[in-house]
Design a protein around this motif. Structure first.
Motif, PDB file in Angstrom:
ATOM      1  N   UNK A  96     -11.798  -8.071  -9.394  1.00 46.13           N
ATOM      2  CA  UNK A  96     -11.403  -7.404 -10.649  1.00 46.13           C
ATOM      3  C   UNK A  96     -10.539  -8.331 -11.499  1.00 46.13           C
ATOM      4  N   UNK A  97      -9.611  -8.998 -10.849  1.00 45.08           N
ATOM      5  CA  UNK A  97      -8.712  -9.888 -11.572  1.00 45.08           C
ATOM      6  C   UNK A  97      -9.466 -11.073 -12.161  1.00 45.08           C
ATOM      7  N   UNK A  98     -10.386 -11.630 -11.391  1.00 36.91           N
ATOM      8  CA  UNK A  98     -11.165 -12.775 -11.865  1.00 36.91           C
ATOM      9  C   UNK A  98     -11.955 -12.404 -13.123  1.00 36.91           C
ATOM     10  N   UNK A 155       4.085  -5.878  14.723  1.00 44.36           N
ATOM     11  CA  UNK A 155       3.250  -5.370  13.648  1.00 44.36           C
ATOM     12  C   UNK A 155       4.093  -4.659  12.595  1.00 44.36           C
ATOM     13  N   UNK A 156       3.727  -4.865  11.337  1.00 38.50           N
ATOM     14  CA  UNK A 156       4.333  -4.156  10.213  1.00 38.50           C
ATOM     15  C   UNK A 156       3.191  -3.624   9.351  1.00 38.50           C
ATOM     16  N   UNK A 157       3.512  -2.808   8.367  1.00 40.93           N
ATOM     17  CA  UNK A 157       2.466  -2.277   7.493  1.00 40.93           C
ATOM     18  C   UNK A 157       1.785  -3.431   6.765  1.00 40.93           C
ATOM     19  N   UNK A 158       0.481  -3.410   6.773  1.00 46.53           N
ATOM     20  CA  UNK A 158      -0.286  -4.499   6.181  1.00 46.53           C
ATOM     21  C   UNK A 158       0.025  -4.630   4.687  1.00 46.53           C
ATOM     22  N   UNK A 159       0.063  -5.852   4.208  1.00 41.66           N
ATOM     23  CA  UNK A 159       0.322  -6.149   2.800  1.00 41.66           C
ATOM     24  C   UNK A 159      -0.303  -7.506   2.488  1.00 41.66           C
ATOM     25  N   UNK A 213       0.830  -1.202   0.000  1.00 44.68           N
ATOM     26  CA  UNK A 213       0.000   0.000   0.000  1.00 44.68           C
ATOM     27  C   UNK A 213       0.869   1.258   0.000  1.00 44.68           C
ATOM     28  N   UNK A 214       0.532   2.177  -0.883  1.00 46.65           N
ATOM     29  CA  UNK A 214       1.144   3.500  -0.856  1.00 46.65           C
ATOM     30  C   UNK A 214       0.627   4.242   0.365  1.00 46.65           C
ATOM     31  N   UNK A 215       1.315   5.306   0.774  1.00 45.26           N
ATOM     32  CA  UNK A 215       0.960   6.025   2.002  1.00 45.26           C
ATOM     33  C   UNK A 215      -0.498   6.473   2.021  1.00 45.26           C
ATOM     34  N   UNK A 260      -1.985  -9.941 -15.573  1.00 44.96           N
ATOM     35  CA  UNK A 260      -3.318  -9.344 -15.428  1.00 44.96           C
ATOM     36  C   UNK A 260      -3.550  -8.951 -13.978  1.00 44.96           C
ATOM     37  N   UNK A 261      -3.159  -9.816 -13.057  1.00 46.32           N
ATOM     38  CA  UNK A 261      -3.355  -9.545 -11.633  1.00 46.32           C
ATOM     39  C   UNK A 261      -2.585  -8.302 -11.198  1.00 46.32           C
ATOM     40  N   UNK A 262      -1.357  -8.164 -11.662  1.00 46.46           N
ATOM     41  CA  UNK A 262      -0.547  -6.988 -11.290  1.00 46.46           C
ATOM     42  C   UNK A 262      -1.203  -5.706 -11.791  1.00 46.46           C
ATOM     43  N   UNK A 263      -1.770  -5.758 -12.967  1.00 46.24           N
ATOM     44  CA  UNK A 263      -2.370  -4.549 -13.544  1.00 46.24           C
ATOM     45  C   UNK A 263      -3.626  -4.108 -12.814  1.00 46.24           C
ATOM     46  N   UNK A 264      -4.238  -5.010 -12.048  1.00 45.75           N
ATOM     47  CA  UNK A 264      -5.488  -4.692 -11.370  1.00 45.75           C
ATOM     48  C   UNK A 264      -5.282  -4.195  -9.941  1.00 45.75           C
ATOM     49  N   UNK A 265      -4.033  -4.138  -9.476  1.00 49.49           N
ATOM     50  CA  UNK A 265      -3.770  -3.598  -8.135  1.00 49.49           C
ATOM     51  C   UNK A 265      -3.480  -2.114  -8.251  1.00 49.49           C
ATOM     52  N   UNK A 266      -4.305  -1.283  -7.626  1.00 48.87           N
ATOM     53  CA  UNK A 266      -4.207   0.165  -7.810  1.00 48.87           C
ATOM     54  C   UNK A 266      -3.885   0.899  -6.508  1.00 48.87           C
TER      55      UNK A 266
END
Length: 265
Positions: free
Chosen positions: A115-117, A143-147, A83-85, A159-165
């Protein structure tokens, strides 16, 4: 009727059961004691008794490893979504509550999967995946930043990479390993327990290896099938449950032949 007794205890009626899993190139055998009368005419009691004993061999890492071994290989990928800030700030809704952030991130993961499906279906591409939402350091438990981590088939990766915004992505091939138990541990150790939530929800098109059960003649130590290669054997004592993990004989033979050729060369 099989009877066993430990020192200082009275004889107990029951029988031994061997449960065998085969997933990809990996086999597992679990032997445990089932109290009560051994079934003779019907398998119904055997299945009922085994169901009661499943908690003894329930293990999330082993279950996940079976899924990975059966459905993925080094041709497939491990993807990380971060996730970006700005996107991360929205997850908290103005709070720093880890559970709120985790649940909101898990919701974003589900939207991304949807979206990917859809995109994969439109492109005629199969989509197989095992996703987790992680917010723990696997070594320290802090705890670390969620991912998100997703094991995904290679055809759907781009396709999956392109759908993560919501931020960045990282994608790499799975290691060329026979057994993905280590990967299963890596994934789950980063996932915090959240009430009423599953640690991972794999796609429905994965093959789930089914166990084969049979009553054993005795509580003798489990052995690896002839030609197989032992990966792990749990500590064992007479009268106690057992567990072994091994490479299947046909795969073990190929690996031995390759090793012998390499040494000659």
């Amino acid at each position: 009727m099989v009877k066993i007794a430990t020192e200082g205890e009275s004889m107990t009626e029951g029988y031994w059961v061997i449960r065998t899993y085969t997933a990809g190139a990996v086999g597992e055998k679990i032997k445990y004691w089932v109290p009560g009368e051994k079934p003779t005419r019907s398998q119904r009691k055997l299945k009922s008794d085994i169901k009661q004993q499943q908690r003894n061999e329930a293990n999330a890492e082993k279950h996940l490893a079976r899924l990975l071994n059966e459905n993925f290989s080094c041709a497939d990928h491990l993807m990380r979504l971060s996730y970006a800030d700005e996107a991360f700030a929205k997850l908290g809704g103005g709070t720093e509550d880890p559970e709120t952030i985790w649940k909101n991130a898990n919701h974003q993961l589900k939207l991304w999967l949807r979206r990917t499906r859809r995109a994969c279906k439109a492109a005629g591409v199969p989509f197989r995946y095992v996703p987790v939402t992680a917010d723990l350091d696997g070594k320290t438990g802090e705890y670390v930043r969620v991912h998100h981590h997703i094991v995904i088939n290679t055809e759907a990766a781009e396709i999956a990479r392109s759908k993560w915004i919501a931020g960045g992505t990282h994608c790499e091939h799975l290691y060329d390993e026979v057994d993905y138990l280590g990967l299963a541990h890596y994934l789950l150790v980063q996932v915090r327990y959240v009430s009423d939530e599953k640690k991972y929800c794999p796609s429905r098109n994965l093959t789930l290896p089914q166990p084969k059960d049979r009553a054993a003649l005795s509580g003798a130590e489990l052995s690896v099938p002839r030609g197989g290669q032992l990966l792990y054997r749990a500590g064992w004592a007479p009268g106690m449950p057992q567990y072994i993990r091994y490479i299947l004989p046909e795969v073990g033979k190929i690996r031995k032949e390759r090793s012998s050729r390499a040494k000659r060369e």
